[in-house]
Design an enzyme around this catalytic site. Structure first.
Site, PDB file in Angstrom:
ATOM      1  N   ARG A  70     -21.220  -7.768  -0.087  1.00 46.86           N
ATOM      2  CA  ARG A  70     -21.557  -7.642   1.322  1.00 46.86           C
ATOM      3  C   ARG A  70     -21.389  -6.188   1.723  1.00 46.86           C
ATOM      4  NH1 ARG A  70     -24.246 -10.569   5.321  1.00 46.86           N
ATOM      5  NH2 ARG A  70     -23.924  -9.408   7.247  1.00 46.86           N
ATOM      6  N   ASP A  87       0.586 -11.097  -6.592  1.00 44.74           N
ATOM      7  CA  ASP A  87       1.570 -12.007  -5.998  1.00 44.74           C
ATOM      8  C   ASP A  87       1.025 -13.424  -5.907  1.00 44.74           C
ATOM      9  OD1 ASP A  87      -0.273 -10.948  -4.144  1.00 44.74           O
ATOM     10  OD2 ASP A  87       1.004 -11.497  -2.445  1.00 44.74           O
ATOM     11  N   GLU A 132      -0.046  -9.037  -1.444  1.00 40.69           N
ATOM     12  CA  GLU A 132      -1.290  -9.198  -0.689  1.00 40.69           C
ATOM     13  C   GLU A 132      -1.232 -10.401   0.248  1.00 40.69           C
ATOM     14  OE1 GLU A 132      -5.032 -10.520   0.663  1.00 40.69           O
ATOM     15  OE2 GLU A 132      -3.914 -11.657  -0.853  1.00 40.69           O
ATOM     16  N   GLU A 133      -0.498 -11.445  -0.147  1.00 42.26           N
ATOM     17  CA  GLU A 133      -0.532 -12.712   0.592  1.00 42.26           C
ATOM     18  C   GLU A 133       0.326 -12.733   1.847  1.00 42.26           C
ATOM     19  OE1 GLU A 133      -2.585 -14.908   0.075  1.00 42.26           O
ATOM     20  OE2 GLU A 133      -3.121 -15.024  -2.027  1.00 42.26           O
ATOM     21  N   HIS A 160      -5.932 -21.313  -2.236  1.00 42.39           N
ATOM     22  CA  HIS A 160      -4.749 -21.740  -1.479  1.00 42.39           C
ATOM     23  C   HIS A 160      -4.555 -23.257  -1.493  1.00 42.39           C
ATOM     24  CE1 HIS A 160      -3.948 -17.800   0.926  1.00 42.39           C
ATOM     25  NE2 HIS A 160      -4.609 -17.542  -0.190  1.00 42.39           N
TER      26      HIS A 160
END
Length: 396
Positions: A177, A80, A138-139, A367
């Site tokens: 991580r 998306d 996802e956003e 973004h």
């Protein structure tokens, strides 16, 4: 097989770039990605795989092998875009006004489509099952991953892998991580109802702005005085709607903000303290309040054992496409990959994509309307995840 896979991916670098550019030019917002989903599904038509569409929304899930024995590994990429007006000036810039692939999901999808196609060709050599997840939404909270996990589509998955491109590192550098990796996030909205009046007679009114200002400053004491200093979190008030006239006491104000936390335990502390502070406003200022929390994604937790294996696969791989594999600090960004890792041991790692030829060391982050990538990162992602697939299944 590893050598064959790397050779195939190298030969299809330009195809990955072409797919990325097509998607970049035709972005669609979260939960409205019908054309993108159709484009992805069509790519897999007439291939020897099972293709599920409309999974939990617009998601497309492709199953390679569907073996009765061996583990099942899932690979996920999102597709998306964001409600941002593009300012890159790229020849393949968005053709949809106010919509842009400003987070790299076009690159995620491009790498996974070509990698999956190569794995389909080599599937006879894979002693297990691979599920390829092309994910929507996802956003936009709560995230498409949540809706996928509410189906049974991934009930048989043993482990899951995901990546994200970030421009803070150059192409060729991969970061990981173990354990708590990315923050959970919850939005809040607070309406403070006072009593309006004339600015010359504040004693006849009840100033909601004063109560709101107290809330903004006192809110930060939750982190400084109620949370263990060794826990990571953040609280931000991003909107304070108190606009009025210079001589008018507002009747009400609306504040909106965001909480970030690396553990669900910290969220419980922040939520409890936030509600106590809001209740205190009513007692202290005599106002009425309405507090609403909006569900966000939980924290991303990378399974330590799987993450250790991923690092081993990458550092002992056969390719020269990686310049470095480094440990990342915890990130306060929000990622709905967390819904997968709540139920499935997973590893979500990061692919450097810093554009070449940047001016004055200015790198536009995810973004941003000028966000762009070094397209070499697409090939790096495909090969890195390909290495993980081979290592996971013990393929030489």
């Amino acid at each position: 097989m590893r050598e064959k896979l790397m050779t195939m991916l190298e030969a299809r670098k330009e195809e990955m770039i072409a797919i990325r550019r097509h998607l970049h030019a035709h972005p669609e917002l979260s939960y409205h990605e019908e054309k993108t989903a159709a484009y992805i599904a069509d790519f897999y038509q007439r291939k020897a795989v099972d293709v599920q569409t409309d999974v939990g929304g617009n998601a497309v899930i492709v199953t390679i092998n569907d073996a009765s024995s061996g583990d099942t590994l899932a690979l996920r990429a999102d597709f998306d875009a964001l409600p941002i007006e593009e300012e890159t000036g790229l020849p393949f810039a968005s053709t949809s006004p106010g919509v842009m692939h400003a987070c790299g999901h076009d690159a995620h999808t491009a790498y996974l489509m070509v990698l999956a196609d190569c794995l389909i060709e080599l599937k006879a050599e894979i002693p297990g099952t691979i599920k390829v997840i092309h994910q929507h939404g996802e956003e936009a909270p709560p995230g498409g991953a949540k809706f996928i996990m509410e189906t049974e589509a991934l009930a048989d998955v043993d482990h899951i892998i995901g990546i994200h491109v970030f421009p803070d590192r150059p192409a060729g550098e991969v970061a990981y991580r173990s354990g708590a990796a990315m923050a959970g996030g919850t939005q809040f909205k607070l309406i403070i109802q006072g009593v309006g009046g004339h600015g010359s007679s504040p004693h006849k009114a009840n100033d909601a702005i004063v109560a709101g200002a107290y809330f903004v400053t006192t809110l930060q004491t939750i982190l400084s005085r109620r949370v263990n200093p060794f826990e990571a979190g953040a609280i931000t008030v991003g909107s304070f709607d108190g606009k009025g006239s210079f001589n008018v006491i507002n009747d009400a104000v609306t504040l909106e903000g965001d909480m970030r936390y690396m553990t669900t335990g910290l969220f419980e502390v922040l939520s409890k303290e936030l509600h106590q502070l809001v209740n205190g406003l009513e007692e202290l200022f005599g106002v009425q309040t309405t507090l609403t929390l909006f569900e966000g994604c939980p924290p991303v937790y990378n399974d330590p054992e799987l993450t250790s294996s991923v690092v081993d696969y990458l550092t002992t791989g056969i390719g020269d496409y990686l310049t470095d594999v480094v440990e990342s600090p915890m990130l306060t960004g929000n990622e709905d990959f967390a819904y997968y890792t709540q139920k499935i041991p997973g590893c979500f790692f990061y692919i450097g994509c810093r554009p070449k030829g940047i001016v004055n060391n200015v790198v536009y982050d995810n973004h941003h309307p000028k966000f762009d990538i070094d397209e070499e990162a697409i090939s790096v992602a495909a090969k890195a995840v390909g290495e993980v697939v081979c290592g996971y299944f013990g393929i030489e």
